[in-house]
Design a protein around this motif. Structure first.
Motif, PDB file in Angstrom:
ATOM      1  N   PHE A 181     119.966 -77.676 117.848  1.00 43.82           N
ATOM      2  CA  PHE A 181     120.176 -78.013 119.259  1.00 43.82           C
ATOM      3  C   PHE A 181     121.643 -77.791 119.588  1.00 43.82           C
ATOM      4  O   PHE A 181     122.510 -78.232 118.849  1.00 43.82           O
ATOM      5  CB  PHE A 181     119.810 -79.486 119.524  1.00 43.82           C
ATOM      6  N   VAL A 182     121.897 -77.086 120.697  1.00 46.62           N
ATOM      7  CA  VAL A 182     123.287 -76.924 121.133  1.00 46.62           C
ATOM      8  C   VAL A 182     123.442 -77.569 122.499  1.00 46.62           C
ATOM      9  O   VAL A 182     122.462 -77.799 123.205  1.00 46.62           O
ATOM     10  CB  VAL A 182     123.714 -75.443 121.220  1.00 46.62           C
ATOM     11  N   VAL A 237     117.584 -74.124 119.935  1.00 45.71           N
ATOM     12  CA  VAL A 237     117.740 -72.707 119.592  1.00 45.71           C
ATOM     13  C   VAL A 237     117.263 -72.491 118.168  1.00 45.71           C
ATOM     14  O   VAL A 237     117.280 -73.405 117.346  1.00 45.71           O
ATOM     15  CB  VAL A 237     119.209 -72.219 119.696  1.00 45.71           C
ATOM     16  N   ASP A 238     116.855 -71.251 117.886  1.00 47.27           N
ATOM     17  CA  ASP A 238     116.576 -70.878 116.510  1.00 47.27           C
ATOM     18  C   ASP A 238     117.905 -70.701 115.801  1.00 47.27           C
ATOM     19  O   ASP A 238     118.823 -70.104 116.359  1.00 47.27           O
ATOM     20  CB  ASP A 238     115.823 -69.540 116.496  1.00 47.27           C
ATOM     21  N   GLY A 239     117.963 -71.213 114.590  1.00 39.81           N
ATOM     22  CA  GLY A 239     119.182 -71.039 113.808  1.00 39.81           C
ATOM     23  C   GLY A 239     119.543 -69.576 113.626  1.00 39.81           C
ATOM     24  O   GLY A 239     120.694 -69.235 113.388  1.00 39.81           O
ATOM     25  N   THR A 240     118.566 -68.678 113.767  1.00 42.16           N
ATOM     26  CA  THR A 240     118.871 -67.255 113.577  1.00 42.16           C
ATOM     27  C   THR A 240     119.754 -66.730 114.707  1.00 42.16           C
ATOM     28  O   THR A 240     120.466 -65.757 114.539  1.00 42.16           O
ATOM     29  CB  THR A 240     117.576 -66.429 113.524  1.00 42.16           C
ATOM     30  N   ALA A 241     119.672 -67.367 115.881  1.00 41.19           N
ATOM     31  CA  ALA A 241     120.516 -66.943 117.002  1.00 41.19           C
ATOM     32  C   ALA A 241     121.863 -67.651 116.941  1.00 41.19           C
ATOM     33  O   ALA A 241     122.795 -67.268 117.618  1.00 41.19           O
ATOM     34  CB  ALA A 241     119.827 -67.260 118.325  1.00 41.19           C
ATOM     35  N   ALA A 274     122.198 -69.052 124.904  1.00 39.07           N
ATOM     36  CA  ALA A 274     121.180 -70.081 124.658  1.00 39.07           C
ATOM     37  C   ALA A 274     120.779 -70.720 125.987  1.00 39.07           C
ATOM     38  O   ALA A 274     119.607 -71.042 126.205  1.00 39.07           O
ATOM     39  CB  ALA A 274     121.707 -71.131 123.684  1.00 39.07           C
ATOM     40  N   GLY A 275     121.732 -70.864 126.904  1.00 38.16           N
ATOM     41  CA  GLY A 275     121.451 -71.407 128.239  1.00 38.16           C
ATOM     42  C   GLY A 275     120.519 -70.489 129.021  1.00 38.16           C
ATOM     43  O   GLY A 275     119.558 -70.948 129.641  1.00 38.16           O
ATOM     44  N   TYR A 276     120.785 -69.191 128.988  1.00 43.21           N
ATOM     45  CA  TYR A 276     119.910 -68.223 129.655  1.00 43.21           C
ATOM     46  C   TYR A 276     118.493 -68.297 129.062  1.00 43.21           C
ATOM     47  O   TYR A 276     117.497 -68.328 129.786  1.00 43.21           O
ATOM     48  CB  TYR A 276     120.452 -66.799 129.453  1.00 43.21           C
ATOM     49  N   ALA A 277     118.428 -68.299 127.725  1.00 41.16           N
ATOM     50  CA  ALA A 277     117.119 -68.299 127.056  1.00 41.16           C
ATOM     51  C   ALA A 277     116.352 -69.576 127.411  1.00 41.16           C
ATOM     52  O   ALA A 277     115.137 -69.553 127.641  1.00 41.16           O
ATOM     53  CB  ALA A 277     117.309 -68.189 125.544  1.00 41.16           C
ATOM     54  N   ALA A 300     116.965 -59.324 121.936  1.00 44.23           N
ATOM     55  CA  ALA A 300     115.819 -59.652 121.067  1.00 44.23           C
ATOM     56  C   ALA A 300     116.124 -60.899 120.244  1.00 44.23           C
ATOM     57  O   ALA A 300     115.254 -61.739 120.011  1.00 44.23           O
ATOM     58  CB  ALA A 300     115.493 -58.467 120.161  1.00 44.23           C
ATOM     59  N   LYS A 301     117.383 -61.019 119.803  1.00 42.51           N
ATOM     60  CA  LYS A 301     117.780 -62.175 118.989  1.00 42.51           C
ATOM     61  C   LYS A 301     117.577 -63.479 119.761  1.00 42.51           C
ATOM     62  O   LYS A 301     117.235 -64.499 119.189  1.00 42.51           O
ATOM     63  CB  LYS A 301     119.250 -62.008 118.587  1.00 42.51           C
ATOM     64  N   TYR A 302     117.772 -63.420 121.071  1.00 45.00           N
ATOM     65  CA  TYR A 302     117.584 -64.623 121.892  1.00 45.00           C
ATOM     66  C   TYR A 302     116.198 -64.680 122.521  1.00 45.00           C
ATOM     67  O   TYR A 302     115.955 -65.463 123.431  1.00 45.00           O
ATOM     68  CB  TYR A 302     118.680 -64.694 122.976  1.00 45.00           C
ATOM     69  N   GLN A 303     115.308 -63.826 122.030  1.00 48.23           N
ATOM     70  CA  GLN A 303     113.933 -63.770 122.535  1.00 48.23           C
ATOM     71  C   GLN A 303     113.911 -63.684 124.058  1.00 48.23           C
ATOM     72  O   GLN A 303     113.137 -64.373 124.737  1.00 48.23           O
ATOM     73  CB  GLN A 303     113.141 -64.983 122.032  1.00 48.23           C
TER      74      GLN A 303
END
Lengths: 555, 191, 120
Positions: free
Chosen positions: A51-52, A58-62, B82-85, B120-123
Motif C-alpha cells: 500500500f502506498v 499496488v503490486d510489489g512488482t510496480a 499508482a494514483g492513476y492506476a 503494462a507494469k501498472y496494468q
C-alpha cells in the motif's frame, strides 16, 4: 478513531517478530531475497502486496524496494524525495546527530548523513517498519514508502537479504586506495589505445597529486575535503589488462588478472571486434565496466554492470527508422530498400533500422546484402530500384557509394530519398556532388563538428599539453566522458565505495553536456549514455557543413 | 562566521528533515490551485508510436488529467502512476471515460516501446496515454504548465486536472493519496 | 569509427573542411524555437502531416542554450523575441514551408574575458 490509535493497533498486529521463522540457506536467501527486493515477487511466485500513500494498493512488482533504495540498498535522492539506505550495516547502527563544528557543506553528495536521528534497528523493529511504516522512534516514515504485507518467513528472508547488501568492502577498494583497470584487446590500433588511456591516466594522476599534496598541507587537505568529501584522501591506480588471442580464451585471462589484482571497476576498454566476453565476465562477477570504446555493444534491458557510451553504430539505423516513421504517411505503400554491406557494421546499422521499423508496425524494408569487398556499382543500384521502385533507398556502405549513387541520380525512377551513414562516409561526405545533396539524408550520432569546437578547451584539458593531432579525436572525447563521469560519481558516493552503488550513483546523475555527444543522460538502470543521433543534410558550396534536419533525439 | 555556517546548514537541512520525518497526519497533504494554461500546439508520440497533437488531445472537452513522469524514475513517478492506476480501478468499466495523460520528461530514453512496458507494469487500461516527443516540444509543454524542470532528477510531483466547464486546470502539488485524487477528479466536474 | 574520426579531425584541427575557426567576438546567429506551423504554399499538403513535419524541421534549428554555455567561454545575447522565420520543409515527399517562431540570439566567444574559462 484517531490515526494514532490506528497506527498503534497496526503496530501491535503487524510487528510480530520475524525471527521465529526458519531461514533457508545463504544462497537461497540471496536468490529469494533479491527477487523480492528487485522484482517484488514473493518466494511462492506471487507478487508482493503493498500500500502506498496510505491507501493505494499496488503490486510489489510496480513498486519494488529497488526502485527507491536502489540495487546497493544505499538509497537515492530525486526531486524532493530522499530515500535513506536500507542495508543491514547502516540500519543496525544508531544514526547519530550531525557532529558539531565539523566543516562540512551539505549537498546531494552527503544528504544521507543528515537524516533524522534514530536508534539502531532490530529484526523486530525493521519488520514493523516494512509492514507498518513506523520506525523505532515511533515516527511514521513518509507515505511514499509502501507498507508491505508479508508472511513471517518472507519477512525474515527479506531482512536477511537486506543484511547482505553493501555489507563488505568491494574488491579493489583499500583503506586509502581504489584500484581500476582498463581492458585492452590485442590488435587494437595503438593510436586508439593511447587516446582511450590518456584521459583516464590524466584523471588518475591528477587525483593522486591532490591526495599527495593533501597529505603534507592541511589547507590543501581541507580544500580537498570540501571538494571531494570522503574521497579526498584516496589514491587511484590504473592497470592495463591486455587480452590476447581467441576471444574464447579471454575469460581465463580476465579471471587471472582479477585474481592477481582485483579492480573496483573497469574503465574504458577497447576492442577492434567483440566485447561480449568482457561484458559477460563483468556481469557474472559484478564488476562495473564504464564506457568501453566499442562499435557493437551488447544490448540488454536487464544487464547491469557494463555501461556503454551509446548503442553503437546501430543507433544510426534506429534514428533513420524513427525519422522515416515521422513521414510514413507520405511513403504509404511504396517500398523501402536497405542495401547492406556485409560485415559487423553494415549488419548492426541494418538491424537497428529493422528493429525500430518493426516496432512501429510497418512493412519490413527489402534487404539487399552486398558481399564484403565487392564494390557497389551503379548497375546494382539501378537493379535494386527497378525491381522494387522504393520511395526510400537506404545505403549502409562506405564512401564507395557516392559515385554509383551520383550516376543513379540521372535515372528518372530514382527514389525520392536516400539515407546513408555520415560516420561511415567519413571525410568523403564533403565531396558529395551538389546534385546528390537534396535527396541525401545522413545519420550523424555526434554533436555537429562545427558546434563541437566549443568543447575543444574542455576536451584538450585531459591532454595536459600534449599535441591533440596525435590522438583519435572521437576516442579522446569518449574517454574524457569516462573520467569525468567516474569522478563525479565517486564524489557523490559519500565514502560508500561499493560496486553496485557506483552504478546506482551514475543512475542518479543529471544529464550532462560533454564534448562529442549533444547530450549524455543517465537514469536508474539506463545503460546507454548517449541516446541521440541527428539526421543531417549537406549544405551548399565547396566545403559543405552538416545541417540538421532532426533533433538530437527523434521520437 | 560560525553562526553563519550554522544558519546555512540549518537552511540546507530543513527540507531534508521535513521530507523524511513528516508525521502520519501530514501525509497526503498537497497544495491545490486553479490555473489557466495555454497548451502549445505540439505533436507528441504515444505509446503506440502514433503522433498526437497535444492541444486537440487535451482540449477535446473530454475529462482529462496530466502528469509529468518518466519510465526509470525511482520515487515520485511510481506514486503518481499508482494514483492513476487506482483511479482507473475505482472507475471499473467506466475508466475509458476518463482520459489520463502522462508526459515523459526523459524523452532521451523513453521510446514508445518503453512507454508501453511502463503502462503494462501498472496494468493501465485504455484511456491512459503515455506521451514522448522531442525535447524542445516537451520543454514547451512543461513551461506551459508552469512545471519546467531543468533536469529530470529535479522534478516535482504535479498533477493537473482540466475542468470541462471552463477549461481551467486544477493544479495539485504533492504526493496525494488515492482517495484524494479520485475526490479531486470528481470535484473538477469530471465524474 | 575511423571515418568519423577524419571528419572530426578535419573540423577540430582547423584544416579546411567542415568548419572554420571563429575569432572571438564575431559570433553566429542562434535560434531558440518557441512554436511552428506549416504553410502548404499552394501545394495542397496535408495540414496534420505538415504540422508534425514542421515540428521536426523547426525544432532541428533550435539551439540549446545550455549546450552553448557548457563548452566554456561562449555567451548569448538576445536580438529578438518571437520572430517568425520561414524555411523550406525540405522533404522529398511533400512541398511547402515551415514557419518557425523563434527567439533570436547572437552567440559568440566571449570578448569580455580573453582568458577563456576552462571547460566545466
Amino acid at each position: 478513531m484517531s490515526r494514532l490509535l490506528i497506527w498503534t493497533l497496526l503496530l501491535l498486529t503487524l510487528s510480530a517478530p520475524a525471527t521465529g521463522a526458519v531461514l533457508p540457506s545463504a544462497e537461497e536467501i540471496q536468490r529469494l531475497g533479491a527477487r523480492m527486493y528487485r522484482e517484488g515477487i514473493l518466494p511462492d511466485g506471487q507478487a508482493m502486496k503493498a500500500f502506498v500513500s496510505n491507501d493505494v494498493a499496488v503490486d510489489g512488482t510496480a513498486f519494488t524496494c529497488v526502485s527507491c533504495h536502489l540495487r546497493s540498498g544505499l538509497g537515492s535522492v530525486e526531486g524532493e524525495v530522499v530515500t535513506p539506505p536500507t542495508n543491514g550495516r547502516i540500519l543496525y547502527q544508531e544514526r547519530k546527530p550531525y557532529i558539531k563544528g565539523k566543516e562540512f557543506v551539505p549537498s546531494v553528495a552527503n544528504y544521507a548523513k543528515y537524516l533524522p536521528v534514530r536508534p539502531a534497528y532490530t529484526d523486530e523493529t525493521l519488520a514493523t517498519l516494512i509492514s507498518a511504516g513506523v520506525d523505532p522512534t515511533g515516527r511514521s516514515v513518509l507515505s511514499v514508502m509502501p507498507r508491505y504485507e508479508l508472511e513471517d518467513r518472507d519477512m525474515a528472508i527479506l531482512i536477511a537479504y537486506l543484511k547482505t547488501l553493501s555489507d563488505r568492502p568491494s574488491p579493489g577498494v583499500g583503506k586509502q586506495e581504489i584500484r581500476f583497470a582498463t581492458v585492452i584487446v590485442e590488435g587494437s590500433d595503438p593510436v586508439a589505445v593511447e587516446s582511450m588511456v590518456t584521459p583516464l591516466q590524466f584523471s588518475v594522476d591528477r587525483k593522486n597529486s591532490l591526495a599527495k599534496a593533501a597529505g603534507v598541507n592541511e589547507r590543501v587537505a581541507r580544500m580537498g575535503y570540501n571538494m571531494l568529501g570522503d574521497l579526498h584522501g584516496y589514491t587511484f591506480t590504473l592497470t592495463r589488462w591486455i587480452l590476447k588471442g581467441d576471444p574464447a580464451t579471454w575469460r581465463a585471462q580476465l579471471e587471472e588478472y582479477d585474481r592477481k589484482e582485483p579492480a573496483f571497476a573497469l574503465l574504458g576498454g577497447i576492442s577492434p571486434g567483440t566485447w561480449e566476453p568482457v561484458h559477460r565476465f563483468c556481469e557474472e562477477r559484478g564488476i562495473p565496466d564504464l564506457f568501453p570504446v566499442v562499435d557493437d555493444p551488447v544490448l540488454s534491458d536487464t544487464d547491469w554492470y557494463t555501461h556503454y557510451l551509446s548503442r553503437g553504430v546501430r543507433q544510426e539505423g534506429e534514428a533513420a527508422a524513427r525519422y522515416l516513421h515521422g513521414m510514413v504517411e507520405l511513403i504509404r505503400d511504396r517500398a523501402i530498400v536497405q542495401v547492406i554491406r556485409d560485415g559487423r557494421r553494415g549488419r548492426a546499422l541494418a538491424d537497428g533500422f529493422r528493429t525500430v521499423w518493426a516496432e512501429t508496425g510497418h512493412t519490413p524494408a527489402v534487404d539487399i546484402v552486398l558481399p564484403a569487398g565487392e564494390p557497389l556499382t551503379a548497375e546494382a543500384l539501378r537493379q535494386a530500384v527497378a525491381g522494387h521502385k522504393p520511395a526510400v533507398l537506404i545505403l549502409w556502405d562506405d564512401a564507395g557509394l557516392i559515385n554509383p549513387l551520383g550516376e543513379l541520380m540521372a535515372d528518372p525512377s530514382r527514389p525520392g530519398m536516400i539515407v546513408a551513414s555520415a560516420t561511415w562516409l567519413g571525410s568523403a561526405a564533403t565531396t558529395v556532388p551538389e546534385a546528390l545533396r537534396a535527396p541525401l539524408f545522413l545519420t550523424w550520432p555526434y554533436r555537429l563538428p562545427q558546434d563541437d569546437k566549443r568543447y575543444d578547451i574542455a576536451a584538450r584539458k585531459v591532454l595536459a599539453g600534449k599535441r591533440p593531432d596525435k590522438y583519435d579525436q572521437v576516442i579522446l572525447r569518449q574517454s574524457y566522458i569516462t573520467q569525468d563521469v567516474l569522478g563525479r560519481a565517486l564524489m557523490m558516493m559519500r565514502g560508500e565505495f561499493y560496486r553496485d552503488f557506483l552504478l546506482d550513483t551514475i543512475g542518479m546523475m543529471e544529464d550532462m553536456y560533454y564534448p562529442l555527444y549533444e547530450r549524455v543522460s543517465f537514469g536508474p538502470g539506463q545503460r546507454y549514455a548517449s541516446k541521440g543521433c541527428y539526421i543531417v543534410q549537406l549544405g551548399k558550396g565547396e566545403n559543405p557543413q552538416f545541417e540538421k534536419r532532426s533533433e538530437w533525439v527523434i521520437q | 562566521m560560525r553562526i553563519t555556517l550554522v544558519r546555512l546548514l540549518t537552511l540546507l537541512l530543513v527540507p531534508y528533515l521535513v521530507a523524511s520525518t513528516a508525521p502520519a497526519e501530514e501525509l497526503g497533504r498537497y497544495e491545490r490551485s486553479v490555473e489557466r494554461y495555454a497548451i502549445p500546439d505540439v505533436v507528441l508520440t504515444n505509446q503506440n508510436g502514433d503522433k498526437v497533437r497535444l492541444k486537440s488531445l487535451l482540449e477535446s472537452g473530454q475529462p482529462v488529467a496530466v502528469d509529468f513522469i518518466y519510465a526509470t524514475c525511482t520515487t515520485i513517478c511510481p506514486i503518481l502512476s499508482a494514483g492513476y492506476a487506482h483511479l482507473q480501478r475505482k472507475l471499473g468499466s467506466e475508466s475509458s471515460k476518463v482520459h489520463l495523460v502522462s508526459i515523459t520528461i526523459d524523452p532521451e530514453n523513453d521510446t514508445p516501446p518503453i512507454l508501453k512496458d511502463y503502462l503494462a507494469k501498472y496494468q493501465a487500461r485504455p484511456g491512459w496515454d503515455f506521451l514522448t516527443g522531442s525535447r524542445r516540444d516537451i520543454d514547451r509543454v512543461m513551461t506551459a504548465f508552469n512545471a519546467y524542470f531543468r533536469d529530470k532528477m529535479d522534478h516535482k510531483p504535479l498533477t493537473f486536472i482540466r475542468m470541462p466547464k471552463d477549461g481551467s486546470w486544477v493544479r495539485l502539488y504533492g504526493l496525494m493519496n488515492g482517495i484524494d485524487f479520485v475526490e479531486e477528479y470528481r470535484q473538477a466536474g469530471n465524474l | 569509427m575511423k571515418a568519423a574520426v577524419l571528419i572530426l579531425a578535419a573540423a577540430l584541427l582547423g584544416s579546411p573542411g567542415l568548419a572554420a575557426d571563429k575569432p572571438a567576438g564575431e559570433g553566429e546567429i542562434a535560434y531558440i524555437v518557441n512554436g511552428y506551423r506549416y504553410d502548404p504554399a499552394g501545394s495542397g499538403g496535408d495540414p496534420d502531416t505538415g504540422h508534425s513535419l514542421c515540428g521536426t524541421r523547426c525544432n532541428a534549428i533550435s539551439a540549446d542554450s545550455v549546450d552553448y554555455m557548457m563548452g566554456g567561454g561562449w555567451e548569448m545575447r538576445k536580438l529578438a523575441a518571437d520572430r517568425e522565420i520561414v524555411i523550406p520543409l525540405d522533404n522529398p515527399f511533400m512541398k511547402g514551408n515551415c514557419i518557425c517562431t523563434v527567439d533570436e540570439f547572437l552567440a559568440r566567444r566571449s570578448t569580455r574575458n580573453q582568458t577563456v574559462r576552462e571547460g566545466q
